[in-house]
Every structure is written in structure tokens, then in C-alpha cells.
Design an enzyme around this catalytic site. Structure first.
Site, PDB file in Angstrom:
ATOM      1  N   ARG A 131     -68.156  36.988   3.129  1.00 13.47           N
ATOM      2  CA  ARG A 131     -67.752  35.597   2.948  1.00 13.47           C
ATOM      3  C   ARG A 131     -67.056  35.400   1.612  1.00 13.47           C
ATOM      4  O   ARG A 131     -67.304  36.169   0.669  1.00 13.47           O
ATOM      5  CB  ARG A 131     -68.926  34.639   3.106  1.00 13.47           C
ATOM      6  CG  ARG A 131     -69.892  34.570   1.957  1.00 13.47           C
ATOM      7  CD  ARG A 131     -71.301  34.262   2.427  1.00 13.47           C
ATOM      8  NE  ARG A 131     -71.974  35.508   2.738  1.00 13.47           N
ATOM      9  CZ  ARG A 131     -73.232  35.809   2.353  1.00 13.47           C
ATOM     10  NH1 ARG A 131     -73.957  34.942   1.714  1.00 13.47           N
ATOM     11  NH2 ARG A 131     -73.757  36.966   2.624  1.00 13.47           N
TER      12      ARG A 131
ATOM     13  N   ASP B  68     -79.053  25.696 -12.581  1.00 17.79           N
ATOM     14  CA  ASP B  68     -78.334  26.789 -13.241  1.00 17.79           C
ATOM     15  C   ASP B  68     -78.309  26.598 -14.755  1.00 17.79           C
ATOM     16  O   ASP B  68     -78.560  25.506 -15.268  1.00 17.79           O
ATOM     17  CB  ASP B  68     -76.895  26.850 -12.704  1.00 17.79           C
ATOM     18  CG  ASP B  68     -76.864  27.255 -11.244  1.00 17.79           C
ATOM     19  OD1 ASP B  68     -77.479  28.283 -10.913  1.00 17.79           O
ATOM     20  OD2 ASP B  68     -76.245  26.534 -10.440  1.00 17.79           O
TER      21      ASP B  68
ATOM     22  N   CYS C 280     -73.875  19.674 -13.532  1.00 18.46           N
ATOM     23  CA  CYS C 280     -72.982  20.502 -12.711  1.00 18.46           C
ATOM     24  C   CYS C 280     -72.886  21.944 -13.213  1.00 18.46           C
ATOM     25  O   CYS C 280     -72.687  22.181 -14.401  1.00 18.46           O
ATOM     26  CB  CYS C 280     -71.591  19.882 -12.698  1.00 18.46           C
ATOM     27  SG  CYS C 280     -70.390  20.897 -11.815  1.00 18.46           S
TER      28      CYS C 280
ATOM     29  N   ARG D  20     -70.471  23.910 -12.461  1.00 21.07           N
ATOM     30  CA  ARG D  20     -69.064  24.209 -12.753  1.00 21.07           C
ATOM     31  C   ARG D  20     -68.483  23.162 -13.709  1.00 21.07           C
ATOM     32  O   ARG D  20     -67.302  22.848 -13.660  1.00 21.07           O
ATOM     33  CB  ARG D  20     -68.238  24.250 -11.465  1.00 21.07           C
ATOM     34  CG  ARG D  20     -68.583  25.403 -10.553  1.00 21.07           C
ATOM     35  CD  ARG D  20     -67.479  25.735  -9.555  1.00 21.07           C
ATOM     36  NE  ARG D  20     -67.881  26.878  -8.769  1.00 21.07           N
ATOM     37  CZ  ARG D  20     -68.201  26.827  -7.467  1.00 21.07           C
ATOM     38  NH1 ARG D  20     -68.107  25.704  -6.799  1.00 21.07           N
ATOM     39  NH2 ARG D  20     -68.584  27.919  -6.829  1.00 21.07           N
TER      40      ARG D  20
ATOM     41  N   ASP E 203     -79.355  31.229  -8.314  1.00 21.03           N
ATOM     42  CA  ASP E 203     -78.147  32.024  -8.509  1.00 21.03           C
ATOM     43  C   ASP E 203     -78.345  32.861  -9.766  1.00 21.03           C
ATOM     44  O   ASP E 203     -78.484  32.309 -10.872  1.00 21.03           O
ATOM     45  CB  ASP E 203     -76.931  31.107  -8.686  1.00 21.03           C
ATOM     46  CG  ASP E 203     -76.067  31.088  -7.449  1.00 21.03           C
ATOM     47  OD1 ASP E 203     -75.499  32.154  -7.130  1.00 21.03           O
ATOM     48  OD2 ASP E 203     -75.966  30.024  -6.814  1.00 21.03           O
TER      49      ASP E 203
ATOM     50  N   CYS F 187     -71.385  15.244 -11.874  1.00 24.58           N
ATOM     51  CA  CYS F 187     -72.839  15.311 -12.035  1.00 24.58           C
ATOM     52  C   CYS F 187     -73.144  15.880 -13.423  1.00 24.58           C
ATOM     53  O   CYS F 187     -72.512  16.853 -13.854  1.00 24.58           O
ATOM     54  CB  CYS F 187     -73.434  16.210 -10.954  1.00 24.58           C
ATOM     55  SG  CYS F 187     -72.844  15.781  -9.294  1.00 24.58           S
TER      56      CYS F 187
ATOM     57  N   CYS G 266     -63.669  16.046  -8.407  1.00 20.51           N
ATOM     58  CA  CYS G 266     -64.801  15.541  -7.613  1.00 20.51           C
ATOM     59  C   CYS G 266     -64.767  14.015  -7.653  1.00 20.51           C
ATOM     60  O   CYS G 266     -64.227  13.419  -8.582  1.00 20.51           O
ATOM     61  CB  CYS G 266     -66.122  16.005  -8.212  1.00 20.51           C
ATOM     62  SG  CYS G 266     -66.308  17.788  -8.262  1.00 20.51           S
TER      63      CYS G 266
ATOM     64  N   ARG H 265     -67.708  37.300  -3.594  1.00 16.71           N
ATOM     65  CA  ARG H 265     -68.910  37.869  -4.191  1.00 16.71           C
ATOM     66  C   ARG H 265     -69.677  38.716  -3.171  1.00 16.71           C
ATOM     67  O   ARG H 265     -70.184  39.773  -3.484  1.00 16.71           O
ATOM     68  CB  ARG H 265     -69.787  36.713  -4.689  1.00 16.71           C
ATOM     69  CG  ARG H 265     -70.896  37.100  -5.630  1.00 16.71           C
ATOM     70  CD  ARG H 265     -71.816  35.908  -5.935  1.00 16.71           C
ATOM     71  NE  ARG H 265     -71.180  34.614  -5.993  1.00 16.71           N
ATOM     72  CZ  ARG H 265     -70.730  34.036  -7.099  1.00 16.71           C
ATOM     73  NH1 ARG H 265     -70.824  34.654  -8.260  1.00 16.71           N
ATOM     74  NH2 ARG H 265     -70.185  32.831  -7.044  1.00 16.71           N
ATOM     75  N   TYR H 266     -69.784  38.194  -1.948  1.00 17.48           N
ATOM     76  CA  TYR H 266     -70.517  38.889  -0.879  1.00 17.48           C
ATOM     77  C   TYR H 266     -69.499  39.497   0.084  1.00 17.48           C
ATOM     78  O   TYR H 266     -68.405  38.953   0.273  1.00 17.48           O
ATOM     79  CB  TYR H 266     -71.386  37.893  -0.101  1.00 17.48           C
ATOM     80  CG  TYR H 266     -72.333  37.076  -0.941  1.00 17.48           C
ATOM     81  CD1 TYR H 266     -73.584  37.572  -1.283  1.00 17.48           C
ATOM     82  CD2 TYR H 266     -71.982  35.805  -1.381  1.00 17.48           C
ATOM     83  CE1 TYR H 266     -74.463  36.814  -2.041  1.00 17.48           C
ATOM     84  CE2 TYR H 266     -72.850  35.039  -2.141  1.00 17.48           C
ATOM     85  CZ  TYR H 266     -74.087  35.549  -2.467  1.00 17.48           C
ATOM     86  OH  TYR H 266     -74.952  34.797  -3.219  1.00 17.48           O
TER      87      TYR H 266
ATOM     88  N   LYS I 241     -77.186  34.765  -4.919  1.00 15.79           N
ATOM     89  CA  LYS I 241     -78.413  33.970  -4.755  1.00 15.79           C
ATOM     90  C   LYS I 241     -79.560  34.846  -4.307  1.00 15.79           C
ATOM     91  O   LYS I 241     -79.379  35.738  -3.491  1.00 15.79           O
ATOM     92  CB  LYS I 241     -78.218  32.917  -3.665  1.00 15.79           C
ATOM     93  CG  LYS I 241     -77.328  31.775  -4.030  1.00 15.79           C
ATOM     94  CD  LYS I 241     -77.227  30.797  -2.882  1.00 15.79           C
ATOM     95  CE  LYS I 241     -76.200  29.735  -3.213  1.00 15.79           C
ATOM     96  NZ  LYS I 241     -74.867  30.314  -3.460  1.00 15.79           N
TER      97      LYS I 241
HETATM   98  S1  SF4 Z   1     -72.198  19.432  -8.797  1.00 17.13           S
HETATM   99 FE1  SF4 Z   1     -70.244  19.705  -9.887  1.00 17.13          FE
HETATM  100  S2  SF4 Z   1     -68.809  20.413  -8.321  1.00 17.13           S
HETATM  101 FE2  SF4 Z   1     -70.550  19.465  -7.250  1.00 17.13          FE
HETATM  102  S3  SF4 Z   1     -69.979  17.289  -6.958  1.00 17.13           S
HETATM  103 FE3  SF4 Z   1     -71.178  17.413  -8.850  1.00 17.13          FE
HETATM  104  S4  SF4 Z   1     -69.590  17.620 -10.430  1.00 17.13           S
HETATM  105 FE4  SF4 Z   1     -68.582  18.161  -8.510  1.00 17.13          FE
END
Ligand code: SF4
Length: 352
Positions: free
Chosen positions: A98, A276, A114, A116, A313, A111, A107, A94-95, A320
Site C-alpha cells: 500500500r 505521536d 497534528c 503532520r 506509529d 488540529c 485541511c 512504507r509497506y 504502526k
Molecule cells: S490531524 Fe493534521 S492532517 Fe489531520 S485534519 Fe488535523 S491538521 Fe489536518
């Protein structure tokens, strides 16, 4: 009390662990949420849960709720636009200086907020040997790449052997100066931070940093602090990333306790992310005005060492931007500026 010896991955597991009521297993809305978004709660986190998601900042981050079934019109399947900037599998560029390297989409925990969440899960994409070689080759053939952020999913879920393979390849790429791992493992499954993992992070040339995702001071248990100390004692600089979440850390007291606890554990607060626009997460979101007010209140209470940059973001993959409050007033007619101090008082400053 130890609630479970293995990670809870289903509603039935969560009921058995005592963190959901027995009626939850037959709740159709919750069942749909569980089909849409992966569940994983490690034993370390199950032990930390003290109540229902509505009132407990740990449960709220990891225990599914029927609120996730609500998708608002502004929510997106790829909220930060990863797919727009993915030249090869496992790379987001994206940048200019990096890239993200995403070797897997699994994972230790999933979460509930999340960003993603449409990609991560137990069946999530993982680069095989050929895919990893192609991603590393992309980095090797792009001399502008100064920093590689190894993320996912959680790269500390890989075996130390595979991590060592990635680190060695990047260390051998002369233009890569910094290798930054982003992980939740030291906090949510600290036993994974082993001597073998630390050895895998050893380089001969490139600097290795570890960014730790942590959102509440209670996550920094004795075991978590020991795992962070293991990394810090190995000479690895530690940074934090936190997400500002309603019902988790949306008070000045909670954020102050979090950032003080991180710094005391030798973790430098780096980013506080505005939540997000991930699907099914509207119950976690605050307004930007609320986030700025919290940052302004922290300025008067915490040293600069404890202050992360509050960032958002931009949806669509535009990157960001810092969105914290400003302390510089608009120019007066003579160009004079005013600067606000930590008490909220304003002071003149010459135009030049
Ligand atoms: S925010 Fe998403 S990518 Fe990060 S640890 Fe939690 S579930 Fe996994």
C-alpha cells in the site's frame, strides 16, 4: 448561537468569535505559536466550543495554547517518518502492498496535536497536474500496490472534479483493489459532503472506503451524522481513526461514548492512535500504560464492533504496531496458558 460564518484563521478571528479572551491577541507566547503552527477552526466547530481549552474537549483540539511553545527533546518534525519513504512527491511507500497518496497539505481545521503539523497549513504543498500525474504513474508502475490511502492534508478539500480525476485513475489501475480516503471533513465541515463529492467517489471496479477522523462524541453533531449517512447511503464503508488525547478523550467514559456514537452513525472504529511525538504536543500525550488500561476497561464495556485497534506509529517510519493489552498469560512449565476474561478473571487453556 452561530459564532462565525467563516473559518477562523488568526488569533484575532478567535477573539472575535468569543473562543479566546481579548488579551490573547497580544500574548507574545501565543503569537509565536500562531506563527509556528497554522490555525483554522470551522464555524461548525466554533459553535461546538463551550469553554477554554483546559476544560473543553473541542476547544482543546483546535484552539492554540501557549503550551505548544514547549518542545521536548524527544519530539520530531517528522514523527512518523513520512520523508524516509517518499520515492516521489506526494507518495509515501512504507509497506509493500500500500501507499499513501498526498495530493495536498491543506485541511479544513488545524488540529493542535497534528502529526503532520510541520507540513500542513494554508500555504502547504499541493500537487499540480504534473505532480499528480507523476504520483499516479508511480502507483501504476508498482503492481504490488493493492491499496491506496488518499490523505494529506485532507483530500476532501479538493474539488469534486479533482477527486473524480484521482478516483478514475486509480480505478483504471488493475492492481489497485482498494482506494481509502482519510478525512476530517464529514465531522468538521459537513456541508462539503455534497452530491458532487459522492458522485466523484463512484468507481466501476475498485472498492472505496472513507476513514473519518473523530476524537470526541460531541463532534458527531446532527449535521455530521447527516454527512456520514450520505456517504453510508451511497454504499461507502466508513471507518474511524481517533487519537488518544489527554484532556480530550482520556477516560473510559469519553472513549465509550465516542465509539458507541461512531457505530450508531455506521462508522466502524478502526484505529485508536497513541499520540505521536509531534513538536509542541507533550500536553496531549499519555503513557502507553495509561492507554492500555483504558483499552482493557473498554473491553468489558463495549461489543467487539465498537473496539478499535490501539496502535502506535514507531518514530523513524517503521510503521504502526498494535500496542493494546494482552489477554494471554505467559506459558506455565507444562505449556498451559491462561486467558483473561472481560471481568479480569483468568482461566486455564490447554497448551495444544
Ligand atoms: S490531524 Fe493534521 S492532517 Fe489531520 S485534519 Fe488535523 S491538521 Fe489536518
Amino acid at each position: 448561537m452561530t459564532r462565525a460564518s467563516t473559518t477562523a484563521r488568526t488569533l484575532a478571528d478567535l477573539v472575535a468569535a468569543g473562543v479566546l479572551p481579548p488579551t490573547a491577541a497580544g500574548d507574545p507566547a501565543l503569537a509565536q505559536v500562531a506563527r509556528d503552527y497554522a490555525i483554522a477552526v470551522t464555524p461548525d466547530l466554533l459553535d461546538l466550543i463551550e469553554g477554554a481549552p483546559a476544560g473543553d474537549p473541542i476547544a482543546r483540539q483546535f484552539i492554540p495554547t501557549a503550551q505548544e511553545a514547549t518542545t521536548t527533546s524527544d519530539e520530531l518534525t517528522d514523527p512518523i517518518g513520512d520523508h524516509t519513504f517518499a520515492p516521489v512527491r506526494g507518495i509515501v511507500h512504507r509497506y509493500p502492498d500500500r501507499v499513501l497518496l498526498k495530493p495536498l497539505h491543506a485541511c479544513p481545521v488545524y488540529c493542535r496535536f497534528c502529526f503532520r503539523r510541520e507540513q500542513v497549513g494554508p500555504g502547504g504543498d499541493m500537487l499540480d497536474d504534473a505532480g499528480l500525474e507523476a504520483a499516479l504513474d508511480y502507483i501504476a508502475t508498482h503492481p504490488d500496490v493493492w491499496e491506496v490511502v488518499v490523505t494529506g492534508g485532507d483530500p476532501f478539500m479538493l474539488s469534486p472534479r479533482r477527486i473524480a480525476r484521482i478516483v478514475a485513475a486509480l480505478d483504471a489501475t488493475a492492481h489497485v483493489a482498494v482506494i481509502r480516503f482519510h478525512t476530517r471533513v464529514p465531522v468538521v465541515e459537513p456541508a462539503r459532503v455534497s452530491d458532487a463529492l459522492v458522485a466523484a467517489l463512484k468507481t466501476t471496479r475498485a472498492a472505496v472506503y472513507v476513514g473519518v477522523h473523530c476524537n470526541h462524541a460531541r463532534e458527531l453533531t446532527s449535521a455530521a451524522r447527516t454527512s456520514l449517512a450520505t456517504l453510508a447511503d451511497a454504499g461507502i464503508p466508513l471507518l474511524s481513526q481517533s487519537v488518544l488525547l489527554r484532556g480530550v478523550n482520556d477516560s473510559v467514559e469519553a472513549l465509550e461514548a465516542l465509539f458507541r456514537a461512531l457505530v450508531a452513525a455506521r462508522v466502524r472504529p478502526y484505529y485508536l492512535h497513541h499520540p505521536d511525538l509531534a513538536r509542541g504536543t507533550s500536553h496531549f500525550r499519555l503513557s502507553i500504560d495509561e492507554g492500555q488500561a483504558l483499552m482493557r476497561a473498554l473491553r468489558g464495556r463495549l461489543s467487539g464492533l465498537c473496539q478499535p485497534t490501539y496502535v502506535l506509529d514507531i518514530p523513524g517510519g517503521y510503521g504502526k504496531s498494535p500496542i493494546g493489552p494482552t489477554y494471554v498469560g505467559d506459558p506455565a512449565s507444562d505449556g498451559q496458558r491462561t486467558i483473561e476474561d472481560f471481568r479480569g478473571d483468568r482461566h486455564d487453556y490447554p497448551a495444544r
